[in-house]
Write a protein that holds these residues in place. Structure first.
Motif: not given
Length: 343
Positions: A70-78, A80-85, A124-129, A139-147
Motif C-alpha cells: 500500500m505505501p510503496i506506490p504513493i511514495l514512488v509517484i509523489c 517521481a512527480l516532485g510532490l511534497p513528501m 498540491f498539484v497546482r502548486e507544483a505546476i 521530476d515528472l511534473i517538470s518534464l510535463l510542464v516543459n514538454a
C-alpha cells in the motif's frame, strides 16, 4: 474552489478520447514514462522498498498489503512527480477519493469528504505546476510542464491537461500498482517452490520479471473497463451496435485457452509471458506500464532477498478481496509469517 487550486476537469482532459488530440497528448507525455526515464527511477524505488521492508522484517510477521504494497506506490509517484513528501498521507487520501467516486453507496458526508480530499490533491498539484514553471527540476511534473515537440501544430500541454494528467497518474497509478504488488506477493506466499526458485536463481532479475508478468496475467488487478462501440461490430457471432455500452474484460482474455496454455495454472515458464492484456493494448495502452513493472520488480526483489521462507498467517479463504469486479480488484490485507535471511 479555484482558490483552493481545484479545477473542474473532464475525463477528456486526459486520455479518454481518440483522434488527433489523444495522439498529441501521448506524444507530449510519453517521454516522461519511457524506458530511460523509468530506469533512472530504479535506485530510488528500490530505496523506498527497502525502507518500508525494514520496518517489519525484524518481527517475523507482517501484513504485506497495509505495511508494504500500500505505501510503496504513493511514495514512488509523489517522489517521481516532485510532490511534497511530508504531505503523502493527504495526497493518498485524495487519490483514494478520486477512485471512490467511481463507486456508489457513499453517504452525503462521505461524498463531501471525498470532495475535500480531491480539492486538496488538486491544490498540491497546482502548486507544483506553478513552481516548476518558475524553477524546473528533473521530476515528472517538470518534464510535463516543459514538454515540447518539434511541431508547431503540437502546442504545450494546457493547465487543464497538466492538472488532469498529473492527478490521473496519481489516482490511476496507486491502487492498480499496489494491487499488482500484493498479488505478486500472494503468489510468493502461497507457492514455496516459486520463492525457492527465485532465491537460488542464477538469473534472478529475469525470474522476478517472469513472476510479476505471470502475476499480472493470473490475477489481473483491473479485471474490466467500460467502453462504447464506435461502430457496429460482429464479435463471436454477436452483433454489437454502434454506440453500445460494453465491458472489455481483460481478466477473461488473460485466461483465454486459445492464447494461454492451461490458463488457470500459475506458470513462470510460459513461452508467451508478457502477452497479457492487463495494461490494455493499442493506442490506449497504459502509459504507466513501465513504471508499474519497475515498482513490482523492486518490491518483489526486496522480499526475495530478505526472507528464507514466506507463508500466509491465515487460511486462504480468510483473505479479504476488495472488488466490485468492475474497475479494481485487490487484497485488503495479506498477513504472512516469514524467516529472514541469516545475517
Amino acid at each position: 474552489m479555484q482558490r483552493e487550486g481545484f479545477m473542474l476537469l473532464d475525463p477528456a482532459d486526459s486520455f479518454k478520447l481518440d483522434g488527433e488530440l489523444h495522439a498529441r497528448r501521448r506524444k507530449l507525455v510519453a517521454h516522461a514514462f519511457n524506458g530511460p526515464a523509468v530506469a533512472a527511477m530504479e535506485a530510488r524505488i528500490a530505496a523506498i522498498c527497502q525502507q518500508k521492508a525494514a520496518l517489519f522484517l525484524g518481527r517475523g510477521e507482517a501484513d504485506l498489503v497495509r505495511e508494504y504494497a500500500m505505501p510503496i506506490p504513493i511514495l514512488v509517484i509523489c517522489d517521481a512527480l516532485g510532490l511534497p513528501m511530508d504531505r503523502v498521507d493527504e495526497i493518498s487520501r485524495g487519490a483514494d477519493s478520486m477512485v471512490a467516486q467511481v463507486g456508489a453507496g457513499a453517504t452525503r458526508e462521505e461524498a463531501y469528504q471525498h470532495a475535500r480530499n480531491v480539492m486538496q490533491l488538486h491544490r498540491f498539484v497546482r502548486e507544483a505546476i506553478e513552481a516548476r514553471r518558475l524553477e524546473p527540476g528533473t521530476d515528472l511534473i517538470s518534464l510535463l510542464v516543459n514538454a515540447r515537440i518539434d511541431d508547431p501544430a503540437t502546442p504545450q500541454l494546457t493547465d487543464r491537461e497538466l492538472m488532469s494528467i498529473a492527478t490521473v497518474a496519481i489516482a490511476g497509478g496507486v491502487d492498480t500498482t499496489r494491487n499488482g504488488i500484493a498479488f505478486a506477493l500472494h503468489a510468493l506466499a502461497t507457492r514455496p517452490d516459486v520463492l525457492t526458485r527465485l532465491r537460488t536463481s542464477k538469473e534472478q532479475d529475469k525470474d522476478i520479471r517472469r513472476l510479476h508478468e505471470e502475476a499480472l496475467r493470473f490475477y489481473t488487478p483491473v479485471p474490466q473497463l467500460p467502453r462504447i462501440a464506435r461502430q457496429e461490430t460482429v464479435l463471436g457471432g454477436k452483433t454489437i451496435p454502434q454506440g453500445a455500452f460494453v465491458f472489455l474484460c481483460w481478466a477473461s482474455g488473460n485466461r483465454d485457452p486459445q492464447r494461454f496454455a492451461d490458463p488457470d495454472k500459475f506458470d513462470l515458464d510460459r513461452t508467451n509471458l508478457g502477452q497479457h492484456l492487463t495494461f490494455g493494448s493499442g493506442i490506449h495502452y497504459c502509459l504507466g506500464a513501465m513504471l508499474a513493472r519497475q515498482e513490482i520488480k523492486c518490491a518483489i526483489r526486496q522480499i526475495v532477498s530478505s526472507v528464507d521462507s514466506l507463508e500466509l498467517a491465515v487460511p486462504p479463504d480468510q483473505l479479504d478481496l476488495s472488488s466490485s469486479m468492475v474497475i479494481l480488484r485487490g487484497l485488503k490485507s495479506l498477513p504472512v509469517r516469514f524467516q529472514t535471511v541469516a545475517a
